[in-house]
Design a protein around this motif. Structure first.
Motif, mmCIF file in Angstrom:
data_model
loop_
_atom_site.group_PDB
_atom_site.id
_atom_site.type_symbol
_atom_site.label_atom_id
_atom_site.label_comp_id
_atom_site.label_asym_id
_atom_site.label_seq_id
_atom_site.Cartn_x
_atom_site.Cartn_y
_atom_site.Cartn_z
ATOM 1 N N ARG A 371 -4.935 -12.073 1.568
ATOM 2 C CA ARG A 371 -5.312 -10.872 0.811
ATOM 3 C C ARG A 371 -4.814 -9.570 1.416
ATOM 4 N N THR A 372 -3.950 -9.643 2.419
ATOM 5 C CA THR A 372 -3.499 -8.411 3.068
ATOM 6 C C THR A 372 -2.017 -8.162 2.855
ATOM 7 N N LEU A 373 -1.694 -6.889 2.776
ATOM 8 C CA LEU A 373 -0.314 -6.405 2.805
ATOM 9 C C LEU A 373 -0.155 -5.657 4.120
ATOM 10 N N LYS A 374 0.917 -5.945 4.860
ATOM 11 C CA LYS A 374 1.081 -5.324 6.178
ATOM 12 C C LYS A 374 2.515 -4.829 6.354
ATOM 13 N N GLU A 418 -1.794 -1.486 7.051
ATOM 14 C CA GLU A 418 -2.431 -2.684 6.504
ATOM 15 C C GLU A 418 -3.351 -2.282 5.362
ATOM 16 N N PHE A 419 -3.350 -3.108 4.304
ATOM 17 C CA PHE A 419 -4.248 -2.848 3.182
ATOM 18 C C PHE A 419 -4.737 -4.186 2.623
ATOM 19 N N SER A 420 -6.042 -4.283 2.401
ATOM 20 C CA SER A 420 -6.649 -5.515 1.880
ATOM 21 C C SER A 420 -6.800 -5.429 0.370
ATOM 22 N N HIS A 421 -6.429 -6.506 -0.298
ATOM 23 C CA HIS A 421 -6.554 -6.618 -1.739
ATOM 24 C C HIS A 421 -7.791 -7.440 -2.094
ATOM 25 N N GLY A 422 -8.121 -7.464 -3.393
ATOM 26 C CA GLY A 422 -9.276 -8.241 -3.823
ATOM 27 C C GLY A 422 -9.046 -9.733 -3.731
ATOM 28 N N LYS A 423 -7.804 -10.164 -3.982
ATOM 29 C CA LYS A 423 -7.426 -11.577 -3.876
ATOM 30 C C LYS A 423 -6.056 -11.663 -3.222
ATOM 31 N N SER A 424 -5.455 -12.853 -3.204
ATOM 32 C CA SER A 424 -4.185 -13.048 -2.511
ATOM 33 C C SER A 424 -3.113 -12.109 -3.064
ATOM 34 N N VAL A 425 -2.233 -11.658 -2.169
ATOM 35 C CA VAL A 425 -1.137 -10.763 -2.544
ATOM 36 C C VAL A 425 0.083 -11.638 -2.850
ATOM 37 N N SER A 426 0.522 -11.609 -4.097
ATOM 38 C CA SER A 426 1.635 -12.464 -4.512
ATOM 39 C C SER A 426 2.960 -11.983 -3.954
ATOM 40 N N SER A 436 8.901 3.879 -1.384
ATOM 41 C CA SER A 436 7.806 3.397 -2.225
ATOM 42 C C SER A 436 7.605 1.903 -2.037
ATOM 43 N N VAL A 437 6.364 1.455 -2.257
ATOM 44 C CA VAL A 437 5.998 0.040 -2.155
ATOM 45 C C VAL A 437 5.224 -0.332 -3.415
ATOM 46 N N VAL A 438 5.507 -1.502 -3.961
ATOM 47 C CA VAL A 438 4.722 -2.037 -5.071
ATOM 48 C C VAL A 438 4.238 -3.421 -4.673
ATOM 49 N N SER A 439 2.978 -3.709 -4.948
ATOM 50 C CA SER A 439 2.416 -5.030 -4.656
ATOM 51 C C SER A 439 1.841 -5.641 -5.922
ATOM 52 N N THR A 440 1.856 -6.973 -5.967
ATOM 53 C CA THR A 440 1.276 -7.740 -7.070
ATOM 54 C C THR A 440 0.199 -8.636 -6.488
ATOM 55 N N SER A 441 -0.960 -8.683 -7.124
ATOM 56 C CA SER A 441 -2.068 -9.457 -6.581
ATOM 57 C C SER A 441 -2.751 -10.257 -7.675
#
Length: 559
Positions: A371-374, A418-426, A436-441
C-alpha cells in the motif's frame, strides 16, 4: 399388372385426400414437404463483430520423409522361439523392460525441456515459426525502416510547462484538449492471441509501430497504418473497411513456454537509439530483440525465481532497474556480467512497478502491494553494494539489512518520500520532466503529485510528499482483466498528460493537473475494456490500447 393390395389402395386414397385439403387451405411450406423447391428467404444480416480476425490461407503441407524411430521389442512384435529356455526368457523380458524404461525417461525429459524457458539466442525465424517467408521478409523490412536513424529517448526540462500565470496554463490545456478530441478509431486488429499485458509505442514518426506483450509470452508487432491485404472469408466475401483488420502485424514467441508462466509484464525500447526492444516475463527472464540483427538474446535471469514485474532505464542507457514480486529491485549494468547485478529488498510485498526519474536518474519510484509509494535515492542505496553481514548473497540484501541502513545515520536521505494508499498501489510513474507523479491504486483512486525540482539536490527527505489531486477511478479489474495503469505520454514537446483504461470501455486522458482532457470511446466498434494503453513519443495525436482478447486499437485523427 399386379393389383394393389387393400392397404396400398387405402394409402393412396389418404394421400389424395390430404393433397386436396392442403391445396384448399393454401398452407405455406407445403411445397417443401411434398418435394417442390422452396422459396429462398434471405437470412437477416448478422451484426458485424467489433473486428474480424485475419484469415490466413494454410500453407501446403509437405510430407517429410519417414524417419526410423525407436520401438520397444513388444511393438516390433519380434518372433519368440517356442523352445526358448526359462533363463533366456527372463533375460529377454529384462531387456524389454529396460528399453521401455529408457524410452519413458527420454520422453519425460523431452517434455520437461519443452516446458523450460529458452535461455539461448533465437532468430526471428525461430520466434515466428508459423510465419511464411513473405511475412518474415516484411517484418525485416519494417525493422530496417526504424533502424535508419538513431532515435534516443527524449526528456523534458524539469521546469518545462511550469507557468507563472494560470491563463497561460489554461491555454496549454485547451490546446491539448482540442488535439485529443480529434482522436478516433482508425485501425483495429487482433495483434496477439491472448490477453494484452503490456504495450510500447516506437518513436519512429513515419510509422505507427506498436509492440504488445500478451499473457503467453507472445510479442505482437503492429504496423497499424500499413495497407492491409483484402482477405476473403469462407463465402468468398471481402469484409467492409470498418470490419477489416487494420495494418499488418507479426507474432513472435519471445518467451517460452507459451503459457501464463511466460506473460510479458513490460516492454521498453533501448533509450540510446530505439533499435532494440527489451521484454520482461513472468518466467523470470529479460530478453532483448535487436532490430538490426533480428536476434533475441537473454540479458538477465533471476536465479531466485523472483517473478519480474517491470523494468525502467535512465535516458543514458546501459543500466536497468528491475522490480519483482518478492519486494525487491535489482540494478543491472549491461556493460558488466549479469552475475554482478545488485538486488535490494525494499518491501515485504510485491513491487508492481519501478520508475526512474528521467531528469534526475538517481531517484527511483516504487509502487508496492504493501500500500505504499516510495521515492528512493539510489546513490545512497548503492553504498550497500559491498559487504553486508546479513546479505543472502554477495550482491543481494534482505529487507532487514535495507531497513537498518535506512534508519541509520549513514542511510539518512535514502528514502526521500513515502505515501500510504488505502489499498495496494498498482503502479506509479514519473512524467517526462521528472517533476510529476501519478499513481494507480486498488482503492479506486488516481493520485497526482508535483514536486519542486529545486529540492532534488538536497540530501534530506522531501519536506512534503502529499498528493495535490485525488480522482475517483474504477480500478476493480478482477481476475480476467489486466491491471489498469495510468501511463504518462513520453512526448516531451506537449503539455504533460497520461492515459488510462476505463471499465466503461473508453480510453481516458488526464492532464498533469488532474483535468479530464478526453474520454475516447466508440460503442459500435469497441465492446471491451481497453486495459493497456500507450502513446507515441513524438506525435501528439496518437494513442493505442489493447484488451483481454489480444485485440488492439489505434486512436488518431480520421483524416
Amino acid at each position: 399388372m399386379n393389383k394393389l393390395s387393400e392397404y396400398e389402395l387405402e394409402r393412396e386414397a389418404n394421400i389424395a385426400r390430404n393433397r386436396v385439403l392442403l391445396e384448399q387451405l393454401d398452407l405455406k411450406g407445403v411445397g417443401t414437404q411434398m418435394g417442390f423447391p422452396a422459396n429462398k428467404v434471405s437470412p437477416p444480416k448478422a451484426k458485424a463483430k467489433p473486428i474480424q480476425p485475419r484469415i490466413k490461407r494454410e500453407k501446403p503441407k509437405i510430407e517429410a520423409p519417414p524417419r526410423e524411430t525407436r520401438q520397444s521389442a513388444r511393438l516390433k512384435k519380434e518372433v519368440v522361439d517356442p523352445n526358448e529356455s526359462p533363463s533366456k526368457k527372463r533375460k529377454r523380458e529384462e531387456e524389454r523392460r529396460r528399453k521401455e524404461e529408457d524410452e519413458r525417461l527420454e520422453a519425460e525429459e523431452k517434455a520437461r525441456i519443452a516446458k523450460r524457458p529458452r535461455h539461448d539466442d533465437l532468430d526471428i525465424a525461430t520466434l515466428a515459426d508459423d510465419a511464411s517467408s513473405e511475412e518474415l521478409a516484411s517484418l525485416r523490412s519494417a525493422f530496417q525502416v526504424v533502424t535508419g536513424v538513431p532515435q534516443p529517448k527524449r526528456v523534458a526540462a524539469a521546469d518545462a510547462f511550469v507557468f507563472e500565470e494560470d491563463k497561460k496554463e489554461n491555454v496549454a490545456v485547451t490546446a491539448l484538449r482540442e488535439s485529443m478530441r480529434k482522436l478516433k478509431v482508425v485501425a483495429r486488429a487482433k495483434v496477439t492471441e491472448d490477453r494484452i499485458y503490456s504495450a510500447a509505442y516506437h518513436p519512429e514518426i513515419t510509422k505507427d509501430l506498436i509492440f504488445f506483450g500478451d499473457k503467453h509470452g507472445q510479442l505482437g508487432i503492429w504496423d497499424a497504418r500499413a495497407p492491409a491485404a483484402e482477405v476473403a472469408d469462407e463465402d468468398g466475401e471481402v469484409a467492409s473497411a470498418e470490419d477489416q483488420e487494420g495494418g499488418k502485424y507479426w507474432r513472435l514467441q519471445q518467451h517460452w513456454p507459451a503459457t501464463s508462466k511466460s506473460s510479458i509484464s513490460s516492454i521498453k525500447f533501448d533509450p540510446l537509439d530505439s533499435h532494440s526492444v527489451f521484454t520482461t516475463s513472468y518466467d523470470c527472464t529479460i530478453r532483448s530483440l535487436s532490430f538490426t540483427s533480428g536476434i533475441s538474446q537473454e540479458i538477465y535471469s533471476s536465479e531466485d525465481n523472483a517473478l519480474i514485474t517491470s523494468i525502467d532505464m535512465p535516458p543514458r542507457g546501459n543500466e536497468m532497474w528491475i522490480s519483482d514480486a518478492e519486494g525487491g529491485i535489482t540494478h543491472l549494468d549491461m556493460r558488466e556480467d549479469r552475475d554482478k547485478a545488485r538486488r535490494y529488498e525494499l518491501a515485504d510485498h510485491k513491487i508492481g512497478s519501478v520508475s526512474v526519474n528521467p531528469t534526475s536518474p538517481h531517484f527511483l519510484l516504487t509502487a508496492s502491494n504493501n500500500r505504499t509509494l516510495k521515492i528512493w535515492d539510489c546513490r545512497k542505496l548503492q553504498t550497500l553494494a559491498i559487504g553486508s553481514g546479513r546479505a543472502k548473497g554477495p550482491f543481494n540484501h534482505d529487507s532487514e539489512t535495507v531497513q537498518e541502513f535506512v534508519e541509520s545515520k549513514k542511510g539518512k536521505g535514502c528514502l526521500r518520500g513515502e505515501f500510504s494508499h488505502g489499498k495496494s498501489v498498482s503502479s506509479a510513474y514519473w512524467d517526462p520532466r521528472g517533476r510529476s507523479v501519478v499513481s494507480t491504486s486498488y482503492d479506486d483512486t488516481l493520485r497526482l503529485w508535483e514536486l519542486d525540482a529545486t529540492k532534488y539536490e538536497s540530501r534530506n527527505e522531501f519536506p512534503s510528499f502529499t498528493p495535490f489531486s485525488r480522482m475517483k477511478h474504477n480500478c476493480q479489474t478482477g481476475k480476467w482483466l489486466t491491471i489498469l495503469r495510468a501511463v504518462w505520454t513520453p512526448n516531451p514537446d506537449v503539455y504533460p498528460h497520461f492515459t488510462i483504461g476505463n471499465m466503461d470501455h473508453s480510453l481516458d486522458i488526464y492532464s498533469c493537473k488532474g483535468d479530464l482532457i478526453a474520454r475516447l470511446s466508440d460503442r459500435s466498434r469497441i465492446t471491451a475494456v481497453q486495459a493497456v494503453t500507450c502513446s507515441h513519443p513524438s506525435i501528439i495525436e496518437r494513442a493505442a490500447s489493447g484488451n483481454a482478447s489480444g485485440r488492439c486499437v489505434l486512436w488518431a485523427p480520421s483524416s
